[in-house]
Design a protein around this motif. Sequence first.
Motif, PDB file in Angstrom:
ATOM      1  N   TYR A 109       0.846  -1.183   0.000  1.00 59.62           N
ATOM      2  CA  TYR A 109       0.000   0.000   0.000  1.00 59.62           C
ATOM      3  C   TYR A 109       0.885   1.237   0.000  1.00 59.62           C
ATOM      4  O   TYR A 109       2.088   1.156   0.233  1.00 59.62           O
ATOM      5  N   SER A 110       0.307   2.412  -0.214  1.00 59.80           N
ATOM      6  CA  SER A 110       1.071   3.659  -0.197  1.00 59.80           C
ATOM      7  C   SER A 110       1.487   4.042   1.215  1.00 59.80           C
ATOM      8  O   SER A 110       2.275   4.957   1.402  1.00 59.80           O
ATOM      9  N   HIS A 111       0.962   3.343   2.217  1.00 63.33           N
ATOM     10  CA  HIS A 111       1.263   3.633   3.611  1.00 63.33           C
ATOM     11  C   HIS A 111       1.523   2.318   4.354  1.00 63.33           C
ATOM     12  O   HIS A 111       1.118   1.251   3.901  1.00 63.33           O
ATOM     13  N   TRP A 151      -5.658  -7.963   5.884  1.00 62.44           N
ATOM     14  CA  TRP A 151      -5.066  -6.848   5.152  1.00 62.44           C
ATOM     15  C   TRP A 151      -4.586  -7.247   3.769  1.00 62.44           C
ATOM     16  O   TRP A 151      -4.570  -6.424   2.859  1.00 62.44           O
ATOM     17  N   ARG A 152      -4.155  -8.486   3.578  1.00 60.53           N
ATOM     18  CA  ARG A 152      -3.715  -8.933   2.257  1.00 60.53           C
ATOM     19  C   ARG A 152      -3.861 -10.445   2.188  1.00 60.53           C
ATOM     20  O   ARG A 152      -2.935 -11.193   2.454  1.00 60.53           O
TER      21      ARG A 152
END
Length: 177
Positions: A109-111, A151-152
């Motif tokens: 993710y970007s974060h 989350w994934r």
Amino acid sequence: MSRIGKKPVSVPAGVTASIDDRILSVKGPKGTLSLTLRDEISYTLENDGILVKPANETKAARAFWGMQRTLVQNLVTGVTEGFTKKLLITGVGYRANSQGKVLKLQLGYSHDVNIDVPEGIEIKTPDQTTVEISGIDKQKVGQIAAEIRRWRKPEPYKGKGIKYDGEFIFRKEGKKK
């Protein structure tokens, strides 16, 4: 008839169990756990262990019988040995790092994803792609493991994502030309 429910839950040496106001408390070397008892089930403390039986012959009592015996067994196992779940992270750039009471995940993710570790749970990261969750409460250990995995989730084409140790990911073949 519950085959599991018929067996008494053995209480090993060093573990004490008590029933007060419909609450079963089990105390052992790793800590103390408690369980709210159901009205449909009768619980008896004996010298060899805890006996769980249906209080009456209703369908609900028979349905709860085996599950309640397993919950009592999980209390005893938790205060003596504890429970552990191991998660494996697969993917380029996917990493995990435990810093005190926060688990930092880098999952593409970007974060970064920061997960606060609840009380009574210990999270270790022996390497960047392994997360070990341990504690005395089986429900809490499984719940935090499921929240981290959420989350994934592993995807079937490349196998990237977070999976339980020993979990088989059914792999699919990609598009054909």
